[in-house]
Design a protein around this motif. Structure first.
Motif, PDB file in Angstrom:
ATOM      1  N   SER A   1     -20.029 -16.437  83.820  1.00  0.00           N
ATOM      2  CA  SER A   1     -21.054 -15.996  82.874  1.00  0.00           C
ATOM      3  C   SER A   1     -22.010 -17.161  82.650  1.00  0.00           C
ATOM      4  CB  SER A   1     -20.433 -15.557  81.549  1.00  0.00           C
ATOM      5  OG  SER A   1     -21.430 -15.383  80.564  1.00  0.00           O
ATOM      6  N   PRO A   2     -23.176 -17.170  83.322  1.00  0.00           N
ATOM      7  CA  PRO A   2     -24.113 -18.283  83.169  1.00  0.00           C
ATOM      8  C   PRO A   2     -24.525 -18.527  81.720  1.00  0.00           C
ATOM      9  CG  PRO A   2     -24.732 -16.931  85.052  1.00  0.00           C
ATOM     10  CD  PRO A   2     -23.637 -16.192  84.339  1.00  0.00           C
ATOM     11  N   VAL A   3     -24.662 -17.457  80.932  1.00  0.00           N
ATOM     12  CA  VAL A   3     -25.079 -17.611  79.541  1.00  0.00           C
ATOM     13  C   VAL A   3     -23.988 -18.324  78.736  1.00  0.00           C
ATOM     14  CG1 VAL A   3     -25.745 -16.396  77.442  1.00  0.00           C
ATOM     15  CG2 VAL A   3     -26.585 -15.593  79.644  1.00  0.00           C
ATOM     16  N   LEU A   4     -22.742 -17.886  78.883  1.00  0.00           N
ATOM     17  CA  LEU A   4     -21.630 -18.547  78.200  1.00  0.00           C
ATOM     18  C   LEU A   4     -21.480 -19.976  78.699  1.00  0.00           C
ATOM     19  CD1 LEU A   4     -19.107 -18.766  76.452  1.00  0.00           C
ATOM     20  CD2 LEU A   4     -17.837 -17.527  78.234  1.00  0.00           C
ATOM     21  N   PHE A   5     -21.607 -20.185  80.003  1.00  0.00           N
ATOM     22  CA  PHE A   5     -21.455 -21.528  80.553  1.00  0.00           C
ATOM     23  C   PHE A   5     -22.507 -22.470  79.969  1.00  0.00           C
ATOM     24  CE2 PHE A   5     -21.903 -24.906  83.668  1.00  0.00           C
ATOM     25  CZ  PHE A   5     -20.584 -25.246  83.920  1.00  0.00           C
ATOM     26  N   LYS A   6     -23.733 -22.006  79.859  1.00  0.00           N
ATOM     27  CA  LYS A   6     -24.795 -22.841  79.282  1.00  0.00           C
ATOM     28  C   LYS A   6     -24.483 -23.197  77.833  1.00  0.00           C
ATOM     29  CE  LYS A   6     -29.801 -23.202  78.579  1.00  0.00           C
ATOM     30  NZ  LYS A   6     -29.655 -23.835  77.254  1.00  0.00           N
ATOM     31  N   PHE A   7     -23.983 -22.219  77.066  1.00  0.00           N
ATOM     32  CA  PHE A   7     -23.598 -22.507  75.679  1.00  0.00           C
ATOM     33  C   PHE A   7     -22.530 -23.585  75.635  1.00  0.00           C
ATOM     34  CE2 PHE A   7     -20.226 -21.601  72.531  1.00  0.00           C
ATOM     35  CZ  PHE A   7     -20.896 -22.009  71.394  1.00  0.00           C
ATOM     36  N   LEU A   8     -21.535 -23.493  76.510  1.00  0.00           N
ATOM     37  CA  LEU A   8     -20.456 -24.471  76.506  1.00  0.00           C
ATOM     38  C   LEU A   8     -20.974 -25.854  76.904  1.00  0.00           C
ATOM     39  CD1 LEU A   8     -17.600 -22.367  78.156  1.00  0.00           C
ATOM     40  CD2 LEU A   8     -17.940 -22.847  75.730  1.00  0.00           C
ATOM     41  N   ILE A   9     -21.799 -25.910  77.951  1.00  0.00           N
ATOM     42  CA  ILE A   9     -22.364 -27.191  78.386  1.00  0.00           C
ATOM     43  C   ILE A   9     -23.191 -27.821  77.269  1.00  0.00           C
ATOM     44  CG2 ILE A   9     -24.142 -28.211  79.860  1.00  0.00           C
ATOM     45  CD1 ILE A   9     -21.771 -27.955  81.494  1.00  0.00           C
ATOM     46  N   ASP A  10     -24.075 -27.032  76.669  1.00  0.00           N
ATOM     47  CA  ASP A  10     -24.933 -27.552  75.600  1.00  0.00           C
ATOM     48  C   ASP A  10     -24.107 -28.052  74.420  1.00  0.00           C
ATOM     49  OD1 ASP A  10     -27.131 -26.939  77.143  1.00  0.00           O
ATOM     50  OD2 ASP A  10     -27.660 -25.123  76.024  1.00  0.00           O
ATOM     51  N   SER A  11     -23.034 -27.327  74.103  1.00  0.00           N
ATOM     52  CA  SER A  11     -22.182 -27.716  72.977  1.00  0.00           C
ATOM     53  C   SER A  11     -21.462 -29.027  73.263  1.00  0.00           C
ATOM     54  CB  SER A  11     -21.164 -26.610  72.685  1.00  0.00           C
ATOM     55  OG  SER A  11     -21.800 -25.407  72.318  1.00  0.00           O
ATOM     56  N   VAL A  12     -20.910 -29.162  74.468  1.00  0.00           N
ATOM     57  CA  VAL A  12     -20.213 -30.400  74.834  1.00  0.00           C
ATOM     58  C   VAL A  12     -21.175 -31.584  74.817  1.00  0.00           C
ATOM     59  CG1 VAL A  12     -18.984 -31.595  76.690  1.00  0.00           C
ATOM     60  CG2 VAL A  12     -18.435 -29.208  76.173  1.00  0.00           C
ATOM     61  N   LEU A  13     -22.368 -31.386  75.347  1.00  0.00           N
ATOM     62  CA  LEU A  13     -23.355 -32.472  75.362  1.00  0.00           C
ATOM     63  C   LEU A  13     -23.769 -32.860  73.940  1.00  0.00           C
ATOM     64  CD1 LEU A  13     -25.593 -31.496  78.407  1.00  0.00           C
ATOM     65  CD2 LEU A  13     -23.959 -33.383  78.247  1.00  0.00           C
ATOM     66  N   PHE A  14     -23.891 -31.880  73.057  1.00  0.00           N
ATOM     67  CA  PHE A  14     -24.197 -32.223  71.661  1.00  0.00           C
ATOM     68  C   PHE A  14     -23.101 -33.109  71.084  1.00  0.00           C
ATOM     69  CE2 PHE A  14     -23.259 -31.659  67.221  1.00  0.00           C
ATOM     70  CZ  PHE A  14     -24.460 -32.038  66.640  1.00  0.00           C
ATOM     71  N   LEU A  15     -21.838 -32.710  71.270  1.00  0.00           N
ATOM     72  CA  LEU A  15     -20.727 -33.472  70.697  1.00  0.00           C
ATOM     73  C   LEU A  15     -20.686 -34.882  71.280  1.00  0.00           C
ATOM     74  CD1 LEU A  15     -18.293 -33.442  68.808  1.00  0.00           C
ATOM     75  CD2 LEU A  15     -16.922 -32.551  70.709  1.00  0.00           C
ATOM     76  N   GLU A  16     -20.929 -35.012  72.560  1.00  0.00           N
ATOM     77  CA  GLU A  16     -20.933 -36.326  73.200  1.00  0.00           C
ATOM     78  C   GLU A  16     -22.062 -37.206  72.664  1.00  0.00           C
ATOM     79  OE1 GLU A  16     -21.120 -39.705  75.693  1.00  0.00           O
ATOM     80  OE2 GLU A  16     -19.440 -38.429  75.082  1.00  0.00           O
ATOM     81  N   GLN A  17     -23.236 -36.647  72.493  1.00  0.00           N
ATOM     82  CA  GLN A  17     -24.422 -37.444  72.169  1.00  0.00           C
ATOM     83  C   GLN A  17     -24.634 -37.666  70.673  1.00  0.00           C
ATOM     84  OE1 GLN A  17     -27.471 -35.157  74.094  1.00  0.00           O
ATOM     85  NE2 GLN A  17     -26.796 -35.703  76.162  1.00  0.00           N
TER      86      GLN A  17
END
Length: 230
Positions: A112-128
């Motif tokens: 699911s590209p939409v779900l995957f993008k949400f997960l990627i964006d969320s992980v990057l927020f937490l990291e940064q």
């Protein structure tokens, strides 16, 4: 057939003497399991097992056949080396909890590209993020519920659904306001929550997931998260 895909590492188990079986949520194929040979060997180069720590973002070339439960990797590297997430206690505790929840709720199905993008964006927020991530896990669970098909439209609907399943949750006006902000605003929006209110809302969210996912079971990282973040 060799295929390229991005992935998010979720967990791994030991396999034989030197290998692991890693669960990865991929952009192209959804949840997949990969045999990774030799990463636990003393001769393994560059500490490759670190690539499969929780929430590591991966670029992969994989051998994929849709009739198999276990797949193999041809190439793997991290697409974004972490500088803070594995090393800061608060962030790593959040990552542990988020990963456990994802392991429980993500299913083996097409990507699911939409779900995957949400997960990627969320992980990057937490990291940064340097500030305003103490409520990340609350906002993440609420927003994830929409991708899973049971997101509430408002704090009142959230409360009513819990009440219908005999879960006691009686937020005051301040908590109801905070819940609506978590639902409607981007992750990282500043919210004033006391330790007690954060714990109460966390318990309510886990109960909400139990209501909608019968197989959720015990969330083992929850006591640690309460203690660290609260």
């Amino acid at each position: 057939m060799l295929q390229k895909t991005r992935g998010i590492a979720l967990s791994y188990i030991r396999y034989r003497e030197t290998s692991i079986i890693s669960r990865v949520y991929t952009e192209e194929f959804g949840l997949q399991s990969y045999i990774v040979n030799g990463v636990r060997s003393a001769k393994s180069k560059n500490n490759r097992i670190a690539l499969f720590q929780p929430l590591t973002l991966l670029d992969m070339v994989v051998y994929y056949k849709n009739d198999r439960d276990l797949h193999r990797l041809s190439e793997v590297k991290t697409s974004y080396p972490f500088q803070s997430l594995p090393f800061e206690v608060t962030k790593s505790t959040i990552a542990l909890f988020v990963t456990e929840m994802l392991n429980k709720v993500l299913k083996e199905e097409a990507g699911s590209p939409v779900l995957f993008k949400f997960l990627i964006d969320s992980v990057l927020f937490l990291e940064q993020a340097q500030t305003n991530y103490e409520n990340f896990h609350l906002a993440f669970l609420l927003k994830l519920s929409f991708y899973l098909g049971f997101g509430p439209e408002s704090a009142r609907e959230f409360e009513n659904q819990l009440r219908e399943h005999s879960v006691a949750f009686l937020p005051d006006d301040a908590m109801e306001k905070a819940l609506n902000i978590l639902l409607r605003m981007p992750i990282g929006t500043p919210i004033d929550l006391s330790r007690a209110a954060r714990n109460e809302l966390l318990d309510a969210l886990v109960a909400y997931y139990h209501v909608h996912i019968d197989s959720l079971g015990e969330v083992k990282s929850l006591p640690v998260l309460r203690e660290v973040l609260g």
